[in-house]
Design an enzyme around this catalytic site. Structure first.
Site, PDB file in Angstrom:
ATOM      1  N   GLU A  82     -40.421 126.530  65.384  1.00  0.00           N
ATOM      2  CA  GLU A  82     -38.986 126.757  65.590  1.00  0.00           C
ATOM      3  C   GLU A  82     -38.423 127.603  64.461  1.00  0.00           C
ATOM      4  O   GLU A  82     -37.211 127.731  64.307  1.00  0.00           O
ATOM      5  CB  GLU A  82     -38.245 125.428  65.703  1.00  0.00           C
ATOM      6  CG  GLU A  82     -38.321 124.547  64.464  1.00  0.00           C
ATOM      7  CD  GLU A  82     -37.202 123.518  64.437  1.00  0.00           C
ATOM      8  OE1 GLU A  82     -36.049 123.903  64.197  1.00  0.00           O
ATOM      9  OE2 GLU A  82     -37.494 122.319  64.658  1.00  0.00           O
ATOM     10  N   CYS A 116     -38.509 120.673  67.208  1.00  0.00           N
ATOM     11  CA  CYS A 116     -39.786 120.141  66.718  1.00  0.00           C
ATOM     12  C   CYS A 116     -40.790 119.874  67.841  1.00  0.00           C
ATOM     13  O   CYS A 116     -41.863 119.343  67.594  1.00  0.00           O
ATOM     14  CB  CYS A 116     -39.532 118.857  65.934  1.00  0.00           C
ATOM     15  SG  CYS A 116     -38.285 119.058  64.662  1.00  0.00           S
ATOM     16  N   THR A 158     -34.150 116.406  53.830  1.00  0.00           N
ATOM     17  CA  THR A 158     -35.027 116.170  54.984  1.00  0.00           C
ATOM     18  C   THR A 158     -35.771 117.438  55.417  1.00  0.00           C
ATOM     19  O   THR A 158     -36.169 117.572  56.564  1.00  0.00           O
ATOM     20  CB  THR A 158     -34.271 115.551  56.187  1.00  0.00           C
ATOM     21  OG1 THR A 158     -33.263 116.459  56.644  1.00  0.00           O
ATOM     22  CG2 THR A 158     -33.603 114.246  55.811  1.00  0.00           C
ATOM     23  N   HIS A 246     -42.848 111.531  65.494  1.00  0.00           N
ATOM     24  CA  HIS A 246     -42.243 112.672  64.819  1.00  0.00           C
ATOM     25  C   HIS A 246     -41.430 112.093  63.658  1.00  0.00           C
ATOM     26  O   HIS A 246     -40.674 111.142  63.848  1.00  0.00           O
ATOM     27  CB  HIS A 246     -41.337 113.432  65.790  1.00  0.00           C
ATOM     28  CG  HIS A 246     -40.429 114.405  65.106  1.00  0.00           C
ATOM     29  ND1 HIS A 246     -40.916 115.398  64.291  1.00  0.00           N
ATOM     30  CD2 HIS A 246     -39.087 114.520  65.094  1.00  0.00           C
ATOM     31  CE1 HIS A 246     -39.900 116.088  63.814  1.00  0.00           C
ATOM     32  NE2 HIS A 246     -38.782 115.587  64.274  1.00  0.00           N
ATOM     33  N   ASN A 325     -40.177 116.662  56.469  1.00  0.00           N
ATOM     34  CA  ASN A 325     -40.183 117.022  57.884  1.00  0.00           C
ATOM     35  C   ASN A 325     -40.854 118.383  58.023  1.00  0.00           C
ATOM     36  O   ASN A 325     -40.437 119.348  57.403  1.00  0.00           O
ATOM     37  CB  ASN A 325     -38.746 117.075  58.428  1.00  0.00           C
ATOM     38  CG  ASN A 325     -38.713 117.211  59.946  1.00  0.00           C
ATOM     39  OD1 ASN A 325     -39.752 117.337  60.592  1.00  0.00           O
ATOM     40  ND2 ASN A 325     -37.521 117.188  60.513  1.00  0.00           N
TER      41      ASN A 325
END
Ligand code: ACO
Length: 448
Positions: A82, A116, A158, A246, A325
Site C-alpha cells: 500500500e 494492509c 504505530t 494482522h 506495523n
C-alpha cells in the site's frame, strides 16, 4: 496439486530502528503509553537509502539464493503493498530485473492494493493459480512490502517497515485448508490515503479499531459457519493451536483474541470453561454496538482469555512488537514469529490467520503445518529467516534522528532529480539500496 501453500519464506526489515520507550519520552506521551498501552517495544523505519522496492529486491534475491531456487522456476509473481511510489508502474515490474537476467520474462501477476490486505490478496491469487487449470507446474512467489509511516501525532508510534517473500507450490509444509475461509468486506473511511502528495495516511484511529474488531467478529462467524458445514461440528478456539493476527500494535491483537473467546461464549461453543462463562455472563445481552463500546467487557474478556492468549497467540507476537506495523507484511511477520519460536513443534497443527486492510477488506483463513522436506522444511525456514540474528544486529536511532529522517523522506516523497547519500554502512551484505532518482523520476538501486 495437493497441499498447496507456502514452501519457503524470507523476511527483511531495515536495520534502523527507534525504541518505543525513547519515542514515548521524546513525544511527551505518558510513560508506558507506547510500550504497555500499545504493547510495542521497538519500531523499524526506512532511512533515505531504503524503500519498498529495495526491501522487496532484497527479500526476493535472498529467498531465491538461500533455498537455491532457479529464477526460471518462477511462473507467477504477485506483490502486495500500500506504499505508493508510482500510480501506474507496479513494484512487480521492478522485481523483474532479477528474473530477466536469467532469461525468464514469462511470469504472470501484478500488484494488489487495499491497505494492509494486498499481501493476502496476492497470496490467494498465487495459491488459486497453483490449484487451477492454468498452472504450468512452476512456483508462485508472493511479496509483501511496506513502509508504514504516520504524521506526527498519536499514530506515529504505530509505524514500521518490512518485506516478506513467500514461495508457493504443492506439497507445502504450510498448506492451505482452502475451504476454511471467512471474509468481511465493506465501505469505511477508517484509514485511507487520499492525499497523493503525501506518504502519510488520513486515519480515524478510534474508528479503525472498531472496524478491525467488527471485521474479526464477522470473519470468525463466517469461518465458524463454513467449518460447521464441512465438519459437522462447532468450531471453537480449541480447534486451532495458534491464532495469528494482522498486528498494527500488540494491544489490538490482545483485544482481538479476547473477542474470539467472547464469540465462542455467545455461540455457547463447547470449549468455553465455567470460569469464562461466569466472567462473561454479565455481557451476554449487550447489542453488537454496545459490546464494542464496553470497557468492562474488554477487560473481562482479556482477563478470561489471558492463559489461552499466552499459549495460542503470544508466540506470534515477537516481530510485530519489535518491528512495528509492517502493513501488508504484518500478519505474515506475525506468522514468521511463530515459525521462529515453535518450528519443531508445529507439524500436524492448525493455525488461523486474520488479515485486515482498512477501507475495508478482511479474511480469516486456515493453514495446516506439515514436517516438509529439505529445503522446504519448517526448521529450515526458521534458520533461513534468522529472525534472532536480524533483530540483534539492528542499530538504534535516538528519536531526534528518527524525526529528522522522517522530515527528509517527506521532502523526498514524489520528488525527482536527487541522489541519496548512498551510505549503506548500516546495511548487511546483499541488501539493495536506493542511489538515485533522475530527472524522469526513474529510480536506481545498487546492491551492497
Ligand atoms: N501507561 C499504560 N497504558 C497507557 C498509558 C500509560 N501511561 N497511556 C495510555 N495508555 C493506554 C490507553 O489506555 C489505551 O489502551 P486501551 O485501549 O487498552 O485502553 C492505549 O494506551 C492507547 O491509548 P489511546 O489514548 O487510546 O491512544 P491514542 O488514541 O492516542 O492512539 C491509536 C492510539 C488510535 C491506535 C493510534 O496510534 C492510531 O491511530 N494508530 C493508527 C491506526 C491503527 O493502527 N489502527 C488499527 C487498525 S488499521 C491499520 O492496521 C492501519
Amino acid at each position: 496439486a495437493k497441499n498447496v501453500g507456502i514452501l519457503a519464506m524470507d523476511i527483511y526489515f531495515p536495520p534502523t530502528c527507534v525504541q518505543q520507550e525513547a519515542l514515548e519520552a521524546h513525544d511527551g506521551a505518558s510513560k508506558g503509553k507506547y510500550t504497555i498501552g500499545l504493547g510495542q517495544d521497538c519500531m523499524a523505519f526506512c532511512t533515505e537509502v531504503e524503500d519498498v522496492i529495495s526491501m522487496s529486491l532484497t527479500a526476493v534475491t535472498s529467498l531465491l539464493a538461500k533455498y537455491k531456487i532457479d529464477p526460471k522456476q518462477i511462473g507467477r509473481l504477485e506483490v502486495g503493498s500500500e506504499t505508493v511510489i508510482d500510480k501506474s508502474k507496479s513494484i512487480k515490474t521492478f522485481l523483474m530485473q532479477i528474473f530477466e537476467k536469467s532469461g525468464n520474462t514469462d511470469i504472470e501477476g501484478v500488484d494488489s492494493t487495499n491497505a494492509c490486505y494486498g499481501g493476502t490478496a496476492a497470496l490467494f491469487n498465487c495459491v488459486n493459480w497453483v490449484e487451477s487449470s492454468s498452472w504450468d507446474g512452476r512456483y508462485g512467489l508472493v511479496v509483501c512490502t511496506d513502509s508504514a509511516v504516520y504524521a506526527e501525532g498519536p499514530a506515529r508510534p504505530t509505524g514500521g517497515a518490512a518485506a516478506i517473500a513467500m514461495l508457493i507450490g504443492p506439497d507445502a509444509p504450510i498448506a492451505f485448508e482452502s475451504k476454511l475461509r471467512g471474509s468481511h468486506m465493506s465501505h469505511a473511511y477508517d484509514f485511507y490515503k487520499p492525499n497523493l502528495a503525501s506518504e502519510y495516511p488520513v486515519v480515524d484511529g478510534k474508528l479503525s479499531q472498531t472496524c478491525y474488531l467488527m471485521a474479526v467478529d464477522t470473519c470468525y462467524k463466517y469461518f465458524c459457519h463454513k467449518y460447521e458445514k464441512l465438519e459437522g461440528k462447532q468450531f471453537s478456539l480449541s480447534d486451532a493451536a495458534y491464532f495469528v493476527f494482522h498486528s498494527p500494535y500488540n494491544k489490538l491483537v490482545q483485544k482481538s483474541f479476547a473477542r474470539l473467546l467472547f464469540n465462542d461464549f455467545l455461540r455457547n461453543a463447547s470449549s468455553v470453561d465455567e470460569i469464562t462463562k461466569e466472567k462473561l455472563a454479565p455481557f451476554s445481552t449487550l447489542t453488537g454496538d454496545e459490546s464494542y463500546q464496553s470497557r468492562d467487557l474488554e477487560k473481562a474478556s482479556q482477563q478470561a482469555s489471558k492463559s489461552l492468549y499466552d499459549a495460542k497467540v503470544q508466540p506470534t507476537t515477537l516481530i510485530p512488537k519489535q518491528v512495528g506495523n509492517m502493513y501488508t507484511a504484518s500478519v505474515y511477520a506475525a506468522f514468521a514469529s511463530l515459525i521462529h519460536n515453535k518450528n519443531s513443534e508445529l507439524a500436524g497443527k492448525r493455525v488461523i490467520l486474520f488479515s485486515y486492510g482498512s477501507g475495508l477488506t478482511a479474511t480469516m483463513f486456515s493453514l495446516r503445518f506439515h514436517e516438509g522436506q529439505h529445503p522446504f522444511s519448517l526448521s529450515n525456514i526458521a534458520s533461513v529467516m534468522n529472525v534472532a540474528g536480524k533483530l540483534k544486529s539492528r542499530h538504534e536511532f535516538p528519536p531526534e534522528k528518527f524525526v529528522e529522517s522522517m522530515k527528509l523522506m517527506e521532502h523526498r516523497y514524489g520528488a525527482k532529480d536527487f541522489v541519496t547519500s548512498k551510505d549503506c554502512s548500516l546495511l548487511s551484505p546483499g541488501t539493495y539500496y536506493l542511489t538515485e532518482v533522475d530527472s524522469m523520476y526513474r529510480r536506481f538501486y545498487a546492491k551492497k
